[in-house]
Design a protein around this motif. Structure first.
Motif, mmCIF file in Angstrom:
data_model
loop_
_atom_site.group_PDB
_atom_site.id
_atom_site.type_symbol
_atom_site.label_atom_id
_atom_site.label_comp_id
_atom_site.label_asym_id
_atom_site.label_seq_id
_atom_site.Cartn_x
_atom_site.Cartn_y
_atom_site.Cartn_z
ATOM 1 N N LEU A 111 -15.270 -8.198 -23.925
ATOM 2 C CA LEU A 111 -16.378 -9.084 -23.623
ATOM 3 C C LEU A 111 -17.613 -8.392 -24.182
ATOM 4 O O LEU A 111 -17.938 -7.277 -23.752
ATOM 5 C CB LEU A 111 -16.539 -9.305 -22.123
ATOM 6 N N VAL A 112 -18.281 -9.024 -25.117
ATOM 7 C CA VAL A 112 -19.411 -8.400 -25.802
ATOM 8 C C VAL A 112 -20.649 -9.264 -25.621
ATOM 9 O O VAL A 112 -20.732 -10.376 -26.154
ATOM 10 C CB VAL A 112 -19.111 -8.195 -27.293
ATOM 11 N N GLU A 113 -21.605 -8.718 -24.865
ATOM 12 C CA GLU A 113 -22.856 -9.426 -24.619
ATOM 13 C C GLU A 113 -23.853 -9.172 -25.744
ATOM 14 O O GLU A 113 -23.845 -8.098 -26.368
ATOM 15 C CB GLU A 113 -23.503 -8.984 -23.299
ATOM 16 N N SER A 114 -24.714 -10.146 -25.971
ATOM 17 C CA SER A 114 -25.805 -9.998 -26.931
ATOM 18 C C SER A 114 -26.949 -10.913 -26.514
ATOM 19 O O SER A 114 -26.780 -11.783 -25.661
ATOM 20 C CB SER A 114 -25.347 -10.345 -28.351
ATOM 21 N N VAL A 142 -15.936 -13.448 -26.120
ATOM 22 C CA VAL A 142 -14.721 -13.028 -25.419
ATOM 23 C C VAL A 142 -13.545 -13.020 -26.384
ATOM 24 O O VAL A 142 -13.371 -13.968 -27.164
ATOM 25 C CB VAL A 142 -14.425 -13.986 -24.246
ATOM 26 N N SER A 143 -12.750 -11.968 -26.329
ATOM 27 C CA SER A 143 -11.538 -11.913 -27.139
ATOM 28 C C SER A 143 -10.429 -11.252 -26.330
ATOM 29 O O SER A 143 -10.691 -10.486 -25.400
ATOM 30 C CB SER A 143 -11.782 -11.156 -28.443
ATOM 31 N N GLY A 144 -9.176 -11.581 -26.686
ATOM 32 C CA GLY A 144 -8.027 -10.964 -26.038
ATOM 33 C C GLY A 144 -7.507 -11.701 -24.824
ATOM 34 O O GLY A 144 -6.496 -11.287 -24.249
ATOM 35 N N ILE A 145 -8.198 -12.747 -24.385
ATOM 36 C CA ILE A 145 -7.737 -13.576 -23.271
ATOM 37 C C ILE A 145 -7.953 -15.039 -23.624
ATOM 38 O O ILE A 145 -8.730 -15.359 -24.532
ATOM 39 C CB ILE A 145 -8.467 -13.264 -21.946
ATOM 40 N N THR A 146 -7.285 -15.913 -22.878
ATOM 41 C CA THR A 146 -7.509 -17.349 -23.019
ATOM 42 C C THR A 146 -8.630 -17.722 -22.074
ATOM 43 O O THR A 146 -8.428 -17.859 -20.862
ATOM 44 C CB THR A 146 -6.228 -18.126 -22.684
ATOM 45 N N MET A 147 -9.835 -17.851 -22.621
ATOM 46 C CA MET A 147 -11.010 -17.996 -21.779
ATOM 47 C C MET A 147 -10.931 -19.209 -20.866
ATOM 48 O O MET A 147 -11.469 -19.201 -19.756
ATOM 49 C CB MET A 147 -12.278 -18.068 -22.637
ATOM 50 N N SER A 148 -10.226 -20.234 -21.282
ATOM 51 C CA SER A 148 -10.148 -21.456 -20.485
ATOM 52 C C SER A 148 -9.436 -21.232 -19.146
ATOM 53 O O SER A 148 -9.559 -22.060 -18.241
ATOM 54 C CB SER A 148 -9.450 -22.559 -21.273
ATOM 55 N N SER A 149 -8.720 -20.115 -18.999
ATOM 56 C CA SER A 149 -8.036 -19.789 -17.744
ATOM 57 C C SER A 149 -8.904 -18.980 -16.782
ATOM 58 O O SER A 149 -8.454 -18.606 -15.707
ATOM 59 C CB SER A 149 -6.752 -19.005 -18.029
ATOM 60 N N TYR A 150 -10.126 -18.712 -17.203
ATOM 61 C CA TYR A 150 -11.000 -17.827 -16.438
ATOM 62 C C TYR A 150 -12.272 -18.536 -15.998
ATOM 63 O O TYR A 150 -12.847 -19.336 -16.740
ATOM 64 C CB TYR A 150 -11.383 -16.613 -17.279
ATOM 65 N N ASN A 151 -12.696 -18.185 -14.790
ATOM 66 C CA ASN A 151 -14.060 -18.463 -14.385
ATOM 67 C C ASN A 151 -14.933 -17.373 -15.002
ATOM 68 O O ASN A 151 -14.572 -16.196 -15.006
ATOM 69 C CB ASN A 151 -14.202 -18.446 -12.869
ATOM 70 N N ASP A 158 -18.300 -22.412 -24.083
ATOM 71 C CA ASP A 158 -17.655 -23.094 -25.189
ATOM 72 C C ASP A 158 -16.288 -22.427 -25.362
ATOM 73 O O ASP A 158 -16.183 -21.381 -26.016
ATOM 74 C CB ASP A 158 -18.503 -22.988 -26.451
ATOM 75 N N ASP A 159 -15.261 -23.026 -24.764
ATOM 76 C CA ASP A 159 -13.942 -22.400 -24.795
ATOM 77 C C ASP A 159 -13.363 -22.369 -26.213
ATOM 78 O O ASP A 159 -12.562 -21.491 -26.539
ATOM 79 C CB ASP A 159 -12.996 -23.125 -23.853
ATOM 80 N N ALA A 160 -13.757 -23.306 -27.042
ATOM 81 C CA ALA A 160 -13.273 -23.319 -28.429
ATOM 82 C C ALA A 160 -13.808 -22.115 -29.205
ATOM 83 O O ALA A 160 -13.147 -21.601 -30.107
ATOM 84 C CB ALA A 160 -13.670 -24.615 -29.113
ATOM 85 N N LYS A 161 -15.023 -21.662 -28.842
ATOM 86 C CA LYS A 161 -15.624 -20.502 -29.508
ATOM 87 C C LYS A 161 -15.445 -19.228 -28.687
ATOM 88 O O LYS A 161 -15.937 -18.165 -29.079
ATOM 89 C CB LYS A 161 -17.117 -20.751 -29.730
#
Length: 117
Positions: free
Chosen positions: A4-7, A24-33, A72-75
């Motif tokens: 998770l990289v903030e900017s 976000v990388s390495g997880i399926t963000m749509s499964s997360y709050n 934006d779960d697609a991004k």
């Protein structure tokens, strides 16, 4: 590897705006709050805003009407739009991913936001 990289943090004058992003990388963000937390020097880390996998949102009373969280779960990106910033908003802001079904948590490294004239 989960990242998770903030900017988007920085120095802004009172009344100004900033937009934070969390890639976000390495997880399926749509499964997360997804959450934004912040921590000011000498204070405990506090929850600022939440956007669930359903896209429902919650905000701390101190930021209601000024901050907007979106995703934006697609991004694989979550955002925090911060308007009418105040000196009390000065803190390190952290992105957090919390699985909606199991106790799994990931954190970013944080981005500094400083509100000062």
């Amino acid at each position: 590897q989960v990242q998770l990289v903030e900017s988007g943090g920085g120095l802004v004058q009172p009344g100004g705006s900033l937009r934070l992003s969390c890639a976000v990388s390495g997880i399926t963000m749509s499964s997360y709050n997804m959450n934004w937390y912040r921590q000011a020097p000498g204070n405990q880390r506090e929850l600022v805003a939440t956007i669930r996998s359903t896209s429902s949102t919650n905000y701390a009373d101190s930021v209601k009407g000024r901050f907007t969280i979106s995703r934006d779960d697609a991004k694989n990106t979550v955002y925090l739009q911060m308007n009418i910033l105040k000196p009390d908003d000065t803190a390190v802001y952290y992105c957090n991913a919390n699985h909606r079904l199991v106790p799994v948590n990931y954190w970013g490294q944080g981005t500094q936001v400083t509100v000062s004239s």
